[in-house]
Design an enzyme around this catalytic site. Structure first.
Site, PDB file in Angstrom:
ATOM      1  N   SER A 174      37.322  82.500  10.453  1.00  0.00           N
ATOM      2  CA  SER A 174      38.697  81.990  10.472  1.00  0.00           C
ATOM      3  C   SER A 174      39.687  82.921   9.775  1.00  0.00           C
ATOM      4  CB  SER A 174      38.707  80.637   9.743  1.00  0.00           C
ATOM      5  OG  SER A 174      40.021  80.264   9.399  1.00  0.00           O
TER       6      SER A 174
ATOM      7  N   GLU B 130      41.745  81.905   7.862  1.00  0.00           N
ATOM      8  CA  GLU B 130      41.887  81.395   6.486  1.00  0.00           C
ATOM      9  C   GLU B 130      41.174  82.308   5.488  1.00  0.00           C
ATOM     10  OE1 GLU B 130      43.442  78.468   4.892  1.00  0.00           O
ATOM     11  OE2 GLU B 130      44.624  78.979   6.636  1.00  0.00           O
TER      12      GLU B 130
ATOM     13  N   TYR C 225      37.633  75.695   1.809  1.00  0.00           N
ATOM     14  CA  TYR C 225      37.303  75.963   3.211  1.00  0.00           C
ATOM     15  C   TYR C 225      37.255  77.476   3.471  1.00  0.00           C
ATOM     16  CZ  TYR C 225      38.081  76.522   8.250  1.00  0.00           C
ATOM     17  OH  TYR C 225      37.990  76.921   9.568  1.00  0.00           O
TER      18      TYR C 225
HETATM   19  P1  NDP Z   1      36.961  70.332  14.878  1.00  0.00           P
HETATM   20  O1  NDP Z   1      37.273  69.815  13.532  1.00  0.00           O
HETATM   21  O2  NDP Z   1      37.683  69.793  16.066  1.00  0.00           O
HETATM   22  O3  NDP Z   1      35.388  70.142  15.149  1.00  0.00           O
HETATM   23  C1  NDP Z   1      34.448  70.296  14.122  1.00  0.00           C
HETATM   24  C2  NDP Z   1      33.073  69.974  14.663  1.00  0.00           C
HETATM   25  O4  NDP Z   1      32.108  70.137  13.624  1.00  0.00           O
HETATM   26  C3  NDP Z   1      32.926  68.540  15.185  1.00  0.00           C
HETATM   27  O5  NDP Z   1      32.195  68.571  16.383  1.00  0.00           O
HETATM   28  C4  NDP Z   1      32.115  67.878  14.088  1.00  0.00           C
HETATM   29  O6  NDP Z   1      31.314  66.786  14.537  1.00  0.00           O
HETATM   30  C5  NDP Z   1      31.217  69.037  13.674  1.00  0.00           C
HETATM   31  N1  NDP Z   1      30.572  68.818  12.387  1.00  0.00           N
HETATM   32  C6  NDP Z   1      31.146  68.409  11.219  1.00  0.00           C
HETATM   33  N2  NDP Z   1      30.203  68.251  10.283  1.00  0.00           N
HETATM   34  C7  NDP Z   1      29.015  68.581  10.834  1.00  0.00           C
HETATM   35  C8  NDP Z   1      27.680  68.607  10.374  1.00  0.00           C
HETATM   36  N3  NDP Z   1      27.367  68.251   9.118  1.00  0.00           N
HETATM   37  N4  NDP Z   1      26.710  68.982  11.231  1.00  0.00           N
HETATM   38  C9  NDP Z   1      27.003  69.321  12.502  1.00  0.00           C
HETATM   39  N5  NDP Z   1      28.245  69.309  13.004  1.00  0.00           N
HETATM   40  C10 NDP Z   1      29.245  68.941  12.183  1.00  0.00           C
HETATM   41  O7  NDP Z   1      37.132  71.936  14.810  1.00  0.00           O
HETATM   42  P2  NDP Z   1      37.614  72.964  15.935  1.00  0.00           P
HETATM   43  O8  NDP Z   1      36.963  72.644  17.208  1.00  0.00           O
HETATM   44  O9  NDP Z   1      39.082  73.103  15.853  1.00  0.00           O
HETATM   45  O10 NDP Z   1      37.022  74.323  15.354  1.00  0.00           O
HETATM   46  C11 NDP Z   1      35.711  74.774  15.691  1.00  0.00           C
HETATM   47  C12 NDP Z   1      35.238  75.755  14.647  1.00  0.00           C
HETATM   48  O11 NDP Z   1      36.117  76.883  14.586  1.00  0.00           O
HETATM   49  C13 NDP Z   1      35.188  75.199  13.221  1.00  0.00           C
HETATM   50  O12 NDP Z   1      34.105  75.813  12.567  1.00  0.00           O
HETATM   51  C14 NDP Z   1      36.494  75.678  12.594  1.00  0.00           C
HETATM   52  O13 NDP Z   1      36.374  75.766  11.204  1.00  0.00           O
HETATM   53  C15 NDP Z   1      36.629  77.033  13.262  1.00  0.00           C
HETATM   54  N6  NDP Z   1      37.975  77.531  13.415  1.00  0.00           N
HETATM   55  C16 NDP Z   1      38.915  76.760  14.041  1.00  0.00           C
HETATM   56  C17 NDP Z   1      40.174  77.245  14.276  1.00  0.00           C
HETATM   57  C18 NDP Z   1      41.227  76.421  14.939  1.00  0.00           C
HETATM   58  O14 NDP Z   1      42.409  76.772  14.838  1.00  0.00           O
HETATM   59  N7  NDP Z   1      40.863  75.357  15.649  1.00  0.00           N
HETATM   60  C19 NDP Z   1      40.549  78.626  13.851  1.00  0.00           C
HETATM   61  C20 NDP Z   1      39.463  79.355  13.229  1.00  0.00           C
HETATM   62  C21 NDP Z   1      38.233  78.816  13.030  1.00  0.00           C
HETATM   63  P3  NDP Z   1      31.813  65.251  14.491  1.00  0.00           P
HETATM   64  O15 NDP Z   1      32.659  65.079  15.722  1.00  0.00           O
HETATM   65  O16 NDP Z   1      30.554  64.480  14.543  1.00  0.00           O
HETATM   66  O17 NDP Z   1      32.596  65.085  13.231  1.00  0.00           O
HETATM   67  P1  GDR Z   2      45.372  75.284   8.858  1.00  0.00           P
HETATM   68  O1  GDR Z   2      45.970  74.155   9.817  1.00  0.00           O
HETATM   69  O2  GDR Z   2      45.316  74.847   7.446  1.00  0.00           O
HETATM   70  O3  GDR Z   2      46.135  76.540   9.155  1.00  0.00           O
HETATM   71  O4  GDR Z   2      43.860  75.385   9.387  1.00  0.00           O
HETATM   72  P2  GDR Z   2      46.872  72.884   9.517  1.00  0.00           P
HETATM   73  O5  GDR Z   2      47.459  72.508  10.821  1.00  0.00           O
HETATM   74  O6  GDR Z   2      46.149  71.828   8.761  1.00  0.00           O
HETATM   75  O7  GDR Z   2      48.020  73.458   8.536  1.00  0.00           O
HETATM   76  C1  GDR Z   2      48.907  74.485   8.955  1.00  0.00           C
HETATM   77  C2  GDR Z   2      50.048  74.620   7.964  1.00  0.00           C
HETATM   78  O8  GDR Z   2      50.863  73.462   8.054  1.00  0.00           O
HETATM   79  C3  GDR Z   2      51.214  73.060   6.738  1.00  0.00           C
HETATM   80  N1  GDR Z   2      51.553  71.639   6.707  1.00  0.00           N
HETATM   81  C4  GDR Z   2      50.729  70.638   7.039  1.00  0.00           C
HETATM   82  N2  GDR Z   2      49.459  70.637   7.499  1.00  0.00           N
HETATM   83  C5  GDR Z   2      48.884  69.443   7.772  1.00  0.00           C
HETATM   84  N3  GDR Z   2      47.633  69.430   8.260  1.00  0.00           N
HETATM   85  N4  GDR Z   2      49.532  68.250   7.566  1.00  0.00           N
HETATM   86  C6  GDR Z   2      50.824  68.201   7.091  1.00  0.00           C
HETATM   87  O9  GDR Z   2      51.393  67.132   6.922  1.00  0.00           O
HETATM   88  C7  GDR Z   2      51.449  69.449   6.832  1.00  0.00           C
HETATM   89  N5  GDR Z   2      52.685  69.790   6.388  1.00  0.00           N
HETATM   90  C8  GDR Z   2      52.734  71.113   6.321  1.00  0.00           C
HETATM   91  C9  GDR Z   2      49.972  73.385   5.908  1.00  0.00           C
HETATM   92  O10 GDR Z   2      50.282  73.404   4.532  1.00  0.00           O
HETATM   93  C10 GDR Z   2      49.632  74.745   6.506  1.00  0.00           C
HETATM   94  O11 GDR Z   2      50.389  75.747   5.884  1.00  0.00           O
HETATM   95  C11 GDR Z   2      43.539  75.396  10.770  1.00  0.00           C
HETATM   96  C12 GDR Z   2      42.162  74.740  10.929  1.00  0.00           C
HETATM   97  O12 GDR Z   2      41.889  74.575  12.303  1.00  0.00           O
HETATM   98  C13 GDR Z   2      41.092  75.607  10.322  1.00  0.00           C
HETATM   99  O13 GDR Z   2      39.800  75.069  10.630  1.00  0.00           O
HETATM  100  C14 GDR Z   2      41.213  77.026  10.886  1.00  0.00           C
HETATM  101  O14 GDR Z   2      40.238  77.881  10.319  1.00  0.00           O
HETATM  102  C15 GDR Z   2      42.599  77.577  10.635  1.00  0.00           C
HETATM  103  O15 GDR Z   2      43.533  76.713  11.265  1.00  0.00           O
HETATM  104  C16 GDR Z   2      42.768  78.978  11.235  1.00  0.00           C
END
Ligand code: NDP
Ligand code: GDR
Length: 339
Positions: A127, A129, A151
Site C-alpha cells: 500500500s 500508506e 496499518y
Molecule cells: P476490503 O477491506 O474491502 O477487504 C478486506 C478483505 O480482507 C475482506 O475480504 C475481509 O474479509 C478479509 N479479511 C479480514 N480479516 C481477515 C482474516 N483474519 N483472514 C482472512 N481474511 C480477512 O479491502 P480492499 O478490497 O479495498 O483491499 C484489498 C487489499 O489491498 C487489502 O489488503 C488492503 O489493505 C490493500 N490495499 C487496498 C487499497 C485500496 O485503496 N482499496 C490500496 C492499497 C492496498 P471479511 O469480508 O470476512 O471481513
Molecule cells: P486511506 O483511506 O486511509 O487513505 O486508506 P480513507 O478513505 O479511510 O481516508 C482517506 C483520507 O480521508 C481522510 N478523512 C476521512 N477518512 C475516513 N475514512 N472517514 C472520514 O470521516 C474522514 N475524514 C477525512 C483521512 O484522514 C485520510 O486522510 C485506504 C485504504 O483502502 C487502505 O487499505 C489503503 O492501503 C490505502 O487507502 C492506500
C-alpha cells in the site's frame, strides 16, 4: 485452466479480481473467514463457480489446507484489516492479520509445496500508506517508507517479508504498491464512499449532513477495476518485481466534496459538512501521489477511469441504492396501512 486462490475475496478488490479471473477462464478459489460469513451470496453471484474454502489469516493450518486443496498457480493475498482509522484502536489485531498474515500465507505456500515456492506465483497487496510521511513527491518504487499508522507499519512488514521470500527461497513473489482505489463496492467506512453515500442521502432528503475529519489531506484515487488488472499483469511477467500502481493525480477531500455535491446540483456544501474530532487521525498522511511509469512501461497498464468519472459513478450507484430503499419503505408502509 489456471487456478487462483484469493484471500480477501469478500472485499472490494477480491470481488473485482474474482470476476476478472473467472472471465479469463481461471478456476477461482476464495478464502472465507468466519463460521457464517454474510457476504457469501454476493461473492457467489459476482464470481460464478467460485469455490470458497474456510480459513483465516491468523490460522496457519487453515492456510496450508487451502493451498493444498486449491493447488493454485497464483495466490493473491488481499485479506487484511484494511481500514487505517481502526488500526490505532486495534493495533495488535492489525499486526496479526495485515502483517503476520502475509508471513503465514507465504509459509503456507512454502510448506504446501515442499519448499518448491516457485511453483506458485504470489501477489501481496502492499500500500501507498507505507510512504506515509512522504520523502518525495511523487512516490515511486525507490521512495523510502515512513509509515504513519499501525496499518502502514503492518503493510511495510508484509512488503519486506514478500521481498525476503523472493530473495531467500526464489519465490515468484511480487508486491503491488497500490494507491487508493475506489468503486461502488467500496466499504462505507472509507472517505470516498462515506461522501458519495452521504451526498446521495442528502439529495434524497434522508440525511442532513456528513461528519468528516481532515478535509485537507490529498489522495491519488483510481478505479478498483483497473487496479486488479495491474495485479494480474504483475504475475504474468517473466521475473517477479514490485510496482507502484497509481493515476499520478492527487485531490483533496475538499475537491472530492466539490465533485460529489455538484453531481446532485449542490454548489455550496458548507452547511452539509460537519467536522468531527472523532474522524481525525493521531498521525495523518498529508499527501499521496504515485508515479506509475514503471507499471505503464513494463506491464502495459494504464488507468481508464478519471477522478470525476469515478466519483460520479459512485454517486449514481448510491442514488440508485438509496432510492430503492425509500421505495421499499414506502411499499411496506402502504401494506401496513391497508385495513
Ligand atoms: P476490503 O477491506 O474491502 O477487504 C478486506 C478483505 O480482507 C475482506 O475480504 C475481509 O474479509 C478479509 N479479511 C479480514 N480479516 C481477515 C482474516 N483474519 N483472514 C482472512 N481474511 C480477512 O479491502 P480492499 O478490497 O479495498 O483491499 C484489498 C487489499 O489491498 C487489502 O489488503 C488492503 O489493505 C490493500 N490495499 C487496498 C487499497 C485500496 O485503496 N482499496 C490500496 C492499497 C492496498 P471479511 O469480508 O470476512 O471481513
Ligand atoms: P486511506 O483511506 O486511509 O487513505 O486508506 P480513507 O478513505 O479511510 O481516508 C482517506 C483520507 O480521508 C481522510 N478523512 C476521512 N477518512 C475516513 N475514512 N472517514 C472520514 O470521516 C474522514 N475524514 C477525512 C483521512 O484522514 C485520510 O486522510 C485506504 C485504504 O483502502 C487502505 O487499505 C489503503 O492501503 C490505502 O487507502 C492506500
Amino acid at each position: 485452466m489456471p487456478r487462483a486462490l484469493i484471500t480477501g475475496i469478500t472485499g472490494q478488490d477480491g470481488l473485482y479480481l474474482g470476476e476478472m479471473l473467472t472471465a479469463k477462464g481461471y478456476e477461482v478459489f476464495g478464502l472465507l473467514r468466519g463460521q457464517s460469513n454474510p457476504k457469501v451470496p454476493t461473492v457467489e453471484s459476482l464470481v460464478p463457480g467460485v469455490q470458497l474454502l474456510e480459513g483465516d489469516l491468523t490460522d496457519l493450518p487453515s492456510l496450508i489446507g487451502a493451498v493444498e486443496i486449491a493447488q493454485p498457480d497464483e495466490v493473491y493475498n488481499l485479506g487484511a484489516i484494511s481500514f487505517v482509522g481502526v488500526s490505532w484502536r486495534q493495533a495488535e489485531l492489525t499486526g496479526e492479520i495485515t502483517g503476520m498474515g502475509v508471513l503465514r500465507m507465504l509459509e503456507a505456500i512454502r510448506i504446501a509445496t515442499g519448499n518448491e515456492m516457485d511453483k506458485v506465483r504470489f501477489y501481496q497487496a502492499s500500500s501507498s500508506e507505507m510512504f506515509g510521511k512522504v520523502r518525495e513527491v511523487p512516490q515511486r518504487e525507490s521512495t523510502p517508507f515512513h509509515p504513519r499508522s499501525p496499518y502502514g507499519v503492518a503493510k511495510t512488514f508484509g512488503h519486506y517479508m514478500t521481498v525476503n521470500y523472493r530473495e531467500s527461497y526464489g519465490a515468484f513473489a511480487v508486491s503491488g504498491i497500490l494507491f487508493n482505489h475506489e468503486s461502488p463496492r467500496r466499504g462505507i467506512e472509507f472517505v470516498t464512499r462515506k461522501v458519495t453515500r452521504g451526498v446521495a442521502r442528502i439529495a434524497l432528503g434522508v440525511q442532513e449532513s456528513i461528519s468528516l475529519g481532515n478535509l485537507e489531506s490529498r489522495r491519488d484515487w483510481g478505479f478498483a477495476g483497473d487496479y486488479v488488472d495491474a495485479m494480474w499483469r504483475m504475475l504474468q511477467q517473466d521475473t517477479p518485481d514490485d510496482y507502484v500502481v497509481a493515476t499520478g493525480e492527487t485531490h483533496s477531500i475538499r475537491e472530492l466534496l466539490d465533485v460529489a455535491f455538484a453531481r446532485v446540483g449542490i454548489d455550496d456544501w458548507s452547511r452539509h459538512v460537519v467536522q468531527d474530532p472523532r474522524f481525525f487521525r493521531p498521525a495523518e498522511v498529508d499527501i499521496l501521489v504515485g508515479d506509475p511509469t514503471k507499471a505503464m512501461d513494463k506491464l502495459g497498464w494504464k488507468p481508464t477511469v478519471g477522478f470525476q468519472e469515478l466519483v460520479e459513478m459512485m454517486i449514481d450507484n448510491d442514488l440508485a441504492i438509496e432510492r430503492e430503499q425509500i421505495d421499499r419503505a414506502e411499499r411496506a408502509a402502504t401494506r401496513l396501512s391497508r385495513p
